[in-house]
Design a protein around this motif. Structure first.
Motif, PDB file in Angstrom:
ATOM      1  N   VAL A 649     126.504  60.488 -47.137  1.00 13.44           N
ATOM      2  CA  VAL A 649     126.034  60.805 -45.876  1.00 13.44           C
ATOM      3  C   VAL A 649     125.751  59.633 -45.099  1.00 13.44           C
ATOM      4  CG1 VAL A 649     124.929  63.183 -46.604  1.00 13.44           C
ATOM      5  CG2 VAL A 649     123.656  61.175 -46.432  1.00 13.44           C
ATOM      6  N   VAL A 650     126.136  59.975 -43.713  1.00 12.38           N
ATOM      7  CA  VAL A 650     125.946  58.757 -42.746  1.00 12.38           C
ATOM      8  C   VAL A 650     124.920  59.110 -41.764  1.00 12.38           C
ATOM      9  CG1 VAL A 650     127.024  57.741 -40.832  1.00 12.38           C
ATOM     10  CG2 VAL A 650     128.263  57.921 -42.977  1.00 12.38           C
ATOM     11  N   LEU A 651     123.815  58.241 -41.299  1.00 11.78           N
ATOM     12  CA  LEU A 651     123.083  58.721 -40.149  1.00 11.78           C
ATOM     13  C   LEU A 651     123.285  57.903 -38.828  1.00 11.78           C
ATOM     14  CD1 LEU A 651     119.627  58.076 -42.297  1.00 11.78           C
ATOM     15  CD2 LEU A 651     121.235  59.856 -42.567  1.00 11.78           C
ATOM     16  N   ARG A 652     123.359  58.622 -37.813  1.00 13.94           N
ATOM     17  CA  ARG A 652     123.625  57.978 -36.519  1.00 13.94           C
ATOM     18  C   ARG A 652     122.131  58.346 -35.697  1.00 13.94           C
ATOM     19  NH1 ARG A 652     128.738  56.757 -34.350  1.00 13.94           N
ATOM     20  NH2 ARG A 652     129.819  56.125 -36.203  1.00 13.94           N
ATOM     21  N   SER A 653     121.942  57.039 -34.952  1.00 17.95           N
ATOM     22  CA  SER A 653     120.820  57.233 -33.863  1.00 17.95           C
ATOM     23  C   SER A 653     121.398  56.992 -32.305  1.00 17.95           C
ATOM     24  CB  SER A 653     119.843  56.093 -34.017  1.00 17.95           C
ATOM     25  OG  SER A 653     118.950  55.965 -33.091  1.00 17.95           O
ATOM     26  N   LEU A 654     121.024  57.719 -31.253  1.00 12.11           N
ATOM     27  CA  LEU A 654     121.348  57.653 -29.894  1.00 12.11           C
ATOM     28  C   LEU A 654     120.548  57.048 -29.201  1.00 12.11           C
ATOM     29  CD1 LEU A 654     122.653  61.426 -29.349  1.00 12.11           C
ATOM     30  CD2 LEU A 654     124.022  59.452 -30.418  1.00 12.11           C
ATOM     31  N   THR A 655     119.300  56.423 -29.653  1.00 15.58           N
ATOM     32  CA  THR A 655     118.187  55.983 -28.995  1.00 15.58           C
ATOM     33  C   THR A 655     118.544  54.732 -28.504  1.00 15.58           C
ATOM     34  OG1 THR A 655     117.357  55.091 -30.934  1.00 15.58           O
ATOM     35  CG2 THR A 655     116.525  57.177 -30.509  1.00 15.58           C
ATOM     36  N   LYS A 656     119.269  53.793 -29.287  1.00 15.71           N
ATOM     37  CA  LYS A 656     119.535  52.460 -29.049  1.00 15.71           C
ATOM     38  C   LYS A 656     120.468  52.057 -27.622  1.00 15.71           C
ATOM     39  CE  LYS A 656     116.959  50.952 -32.297  1.00 15.71           C
ATOM     40  NZ  LYS A 656     116.583  52.159 -33.118  1.00 15.71           N
ATOM     41  N   HIS A 657     121.781  52.845 -28.172  1.00 15.42           N
ATOM     42  CA  HIS A 657     122.956  52.526 -27.051  1.00 15.42           C
ATOM     43  C   HIS A 657     122.741  53.225 -25.887  1.00 15.42           C
ATOM     44  CE1 HIS A 657     126.817  50.907 -26.949  1.00 15.42           C
ATOM     45  NE2 HIS A 657     127.356  52.030 -27.130  1.00 15.42           N
TER      46      HIS A 657
END
Length: 793
Positions: A649-657
């Motif tokens: 599984v891969v985790l992504r975050s939208l908070t930084k970009h």
């Protein structure tokens, strides 16, 4: 002396039980152990209420054995000596030197043989007769039959044995002692140790003739020797304050000889124990450090988590505080132990091996050191299942069998070799002299690192929970937080504001699932929106009763913290600086059922090849790839978000970009069965309506074009920052992320804060120390301010 024909007969059970039984009968008892063993004396100490002591002609010389027995038995009514191995077994090739029989002859101690009779009958008589007649200097005065069975067989054995049978001890499974890779588990590590010894005493008292044993003890003739006197070996200077020597103890460091502390005390030092598992700093006033032996490999994760103490110890060694480390102490000073970050005071890595190193050597000092002078010889012993790479430094501590070993300097002596200082008291004298000559400690007994002078902040109580946003507060010029410094796009602002129109209903994550699935060409069932990556890490920690979860470090600490909070014991795997912080899949234990790795990794900025990360997958193992910063790389190279593979599984975050850390938007994508199980443990409606709206908006084609533009902009900014660092001669790790790990030197973090510049301290990341800082990529004009501040010194 309680001895036996061979090992495994029950000597420790009978000896410790006899000590406890005699003490319960109102006698003062001293306990002694033949050989170098540290563990049995721990049980002896519990049984007698006095220090357990060793008698070993190899370690201390024949002439000191009787004086040490008299010293340890001073004021006691009875002394019980537990033998080693078989009665006549000593150093190989030395005709029984340092055997139980040798010690019995040197101390004129009568011997009681313990024999396991569970598989014998009359043959016991022949065995005992041979043992008793083999050496005329050894007097066998009685036998204790251990693990006895039927009364008929006991009677048969008793008729066959010549010396009196002083006890018949039946088997009792309640008093067996647990073992591990180096033998018995030390008494200090067993919560029930006191009760076990108490049961041993009751068991022996009920089946052994204590009066007959005491009568045998009284038959021992007086010794023509004077008790050993530590004050005569290491006389203290005149008056004046007693410098503190910090001695490691607790469950981890249980191996040291009582006489070592007595010598240091006699030499004018104040010995103060500290527990590396519990104490956050060295004792107040520390001017010397002694790290003995033990089992640090058993507690490596807990030792690594006590980063404040590790930093203070590292600073103490580097600043010249006289330090002695034997075996476990050496491992504690190393860079890493089985992938767990240790003090980093000696440049070596340690790992458990299948091979047991057990030897009884004579060692030679190859040069002048803290403890020795060139050409001096000592006797010692080694007993470990670890290996060190490299095995020695430019100035080794010893040559053992012609091979250099350990690390040494005028203020440090660290090696695998255990030395009994009663046999070599000049080592204690030299160490005490160095301690007395060491600089006075800083106020409150803290090194600069521990006081915060190096990091610029107070020590962090929970390093795994430390976050860069704490460092950037108060109007600082922010290089600490990895959030894109530009504003949010208009389309994202509209989506966020529009989401408030639906705040009167519970949020529905389905649109976010579908948007993410389209973006990565996956099925919606393979996607789980989350309240940022932090929630995803918590869900994974709660997903299963992980047997051996692994977190690859240095990296974002949240997954490690989440696993510990869920009650798991984490195995860190360190990517070494010498390898450019690259991931070596072979360093990950084969039995790991969970592996968490960042890509690109925070804080190193290293981008691991997808093939390497993919190679971590195994049947029965879940591999979690934290791609929180992947969208900041043009084209998202090496991403596994679009790959279908079981157990990945891969985790992504939208908070930084997208500059929305307050929205907490992210997602998990991967193995459908894992995603389904994660959804079951997720709190209902944990993903808010604004987070759902942000996720949908950031998956659009318009967002894709803007993400690529920002990624290219980050790349240009990073190139300029790295060029500036290179031109200024400042070390850094080449990065593929929107941040750069910089080796600015200890004290730089504090100095920059004093100038109003916030960079992320890196000593809270496992595997890094206070010489590193993480610098967020910023536009050129802002980056130039940082470079100028660094150059200004």
């Amino acid at each position: 002396m309680v001895a036996a024909p061979m090992t495994g007969q029950g000597k420790t059970t009978v000896a410790a039980g006899l000590m406890a039984a005699l003490r319960d009968a109102g006698l003062s008892v001293s306990g002694h152990k033949v050989g170098p063993d540290y563990i049995d004396p721990g049980y002896h100490a519990l049984a007698t209420g006095r220090p357990g002591r060793n008698l070993d002609p190899h370690l201390v010389g024949e002439e000191r054995v009787a004086p040490l027995l008299l010293h340890g038995a001073r004021g006691a009514d009875a002394a019980v000596v537990e033998g080693v191995m078989g009665l006549h077994d000593g150093r190989i090739g030395a005709d029984g030197f340092a055997s139980s029989a040798h010690v019995a002859a040197l101390t004129r101690t009568p011997v009681v043989l313990v024999v396991d009779v569970s598989r014998m009958s009359r043959s016991v008589g022949a065995l005992v007769a041979g043992m008793a007649a083999y050496d005329p200097a050894v007097e066998v005065v009685g036998v204790i039959l251990n693990k006895a069975g039927s009364a008929r067989n006991v009677a048969e054995i008793t008729r066959a044995v010549g010396p009196p049978v002083l006890g018949v001890v039946p088997r009792d499974e309640r008093i067996t002692s647990p073992s591990r890779h180096l033998g018995l588990v030390p008494a200090s590590e067993r919560e029930d140790s006191a009760r076990v010894v108490e049961r041993l005493g009751e068991h022996i008292a009920g089946h052994v003739d204590l009066d007959a044993l005491l009568e045998a003890a009284r038959s021992a003739p007086a010794l023509d020797a004077r008790p050993w006197d530590p004050a005569a070996e290491a006389a203290a200077p005149g008056t004046g304050p007693r410098p503190v020597v910090a001695v490691a103890g607790g469950r981890t460091f249980t191996f040291r000889y009582t006489e070592t502390e007595e010598l240091l005390t006699a030499a004018g030092c104040e010995v103060v124990a500290f527990d590396p598992l519990e104490d956050t700093g060295l004792p107040a006033g520390t001017r010397g450090v002694y790290l003995g032996g033990g089992f640090p490999e058993v507690y490596a994760g807990e030792l690594a988590a006590n980063r404040g103490l590790l930093a203070e110890l590292r600073e103490a060694v580097r600043s010249g505080v006289p330090t002695v480390a034997e075996c476990a102490g050496l491992l504690y000073l190393a860079d890493a132990l089985d992938g767990h970050a240790m003090a980093g005071a000696v440049p070596a890595d340690a790992r458990m091996t299948e091979r047991l190193t057990l030897r009884y050597p004579e060692a030679v000092s190859p040069g002048d050191t803290l403890l020795t002078r060139a050409g001096e010889r000592v006797t010692g012993h080694e007993f470990h299942r670890t290996a060190l790479t490299p095995g020695h430094g430019d100035r080794p501590a010893w040559e053992v069998d012609g091979t250099p070993e350990g690390f040494a300097s005028p203020t440090l002596h660290a090696s695998y070799l255990h030395v009994h200082w009663a046999g070599h008291p000049k080592l204690a004298r030299r160490f005490a002299e160095a301690v007395r000559g060491a600089p006075a400690p800083a106020p409150a007994g803290r090194s600069p690192a521990a006081r915060g002078a190096v990091t610029g902040t107070r020590p962090v109580a929970d390093p795994l929970r430390h976050h860069g946003d704490v460092e950037a507060r108060g109007g600082m010029l922010d290089f600490a937080v990895n959030v894109y410094p530009g504003g949010r796009p208009a389309w994202l602002e509209r989506a966020l504001r529009g989401s408030l129109d639906h705040a009167d209903v519970y949020p529905d994550p389905a649109p976010a699932c579908e948007a993410v699935a389209r973006r990565h060409a996956r099925r919606p069932a393979e996607v789980l929106p989350t309240a940022g990556a932090a929630e995803a890490f918590t869900l994974i920690a709660r997903l299963r009763p992980w047997r051996r979860p692994v977190v690859v470090h240095p990296q974002f600490t949240e997954p490690h913290a989440a696993l510990e909070q869920a009650g798991h014991s984490v195995t860190p795997v360190l990517c070494p600086e010498g390898g450019g912080f690259a991931l070596d899949p072979a360093a990950v234990p084969e039995d790991a059922d969970l592996v968490v790795v960042g890509n690109p990794t925070n804080p190193t900025g290293v981008l691991h090849p997808a093939s390497v990360v993919r190679g971590l997958c195994r049947p029965g193992r879940l591999v979690v790839v934290d791609e929180a910063f992947m969208d900041a790389l043009p084209g998202e190279p090496e991403s596994l978000a679009g790959e279908r593979r079981g157990g990945l599984v891969v985790l992504r975050s939208l908070t930084k970009h997208w500059s929305v850390p307050g929205i907490r938007a992210g997602y998990v994508i991967g193995d459908e069965a894992v995603v389904r199980d994660l959804a079951r443990v997720q709190t209902p409606w944990s993903v808010s309506a604004p987070a759902v709206a942000a996720t949908v908006a950031c998956m659009s084609a318009e967002a894709g074009a803007e993400a690529e533009r920002r990624a290219e902009e980050f790349g240009d900014w990073r190139t300029g920052l790295e060029a500036g660092l290179r031109g200024a001669g400042i070390g850094f790790v080449p990065s593929r992320a929107p941040f750069v790990l910089v080796k600015a030197g200890e004290g730089v973090h504090a100095r920059l804060r004093g100038q109003g510049i916030a960079v992320r301290r890196a000593d809270t990341f496992p595997g890094l120390d206070a010489s590193w800082v993480r610098v967020a990529v910023r536009p050129p004009e802002t980056a130039r301010k940082l470079i100028a501040a660094l150059v200004a010194g």
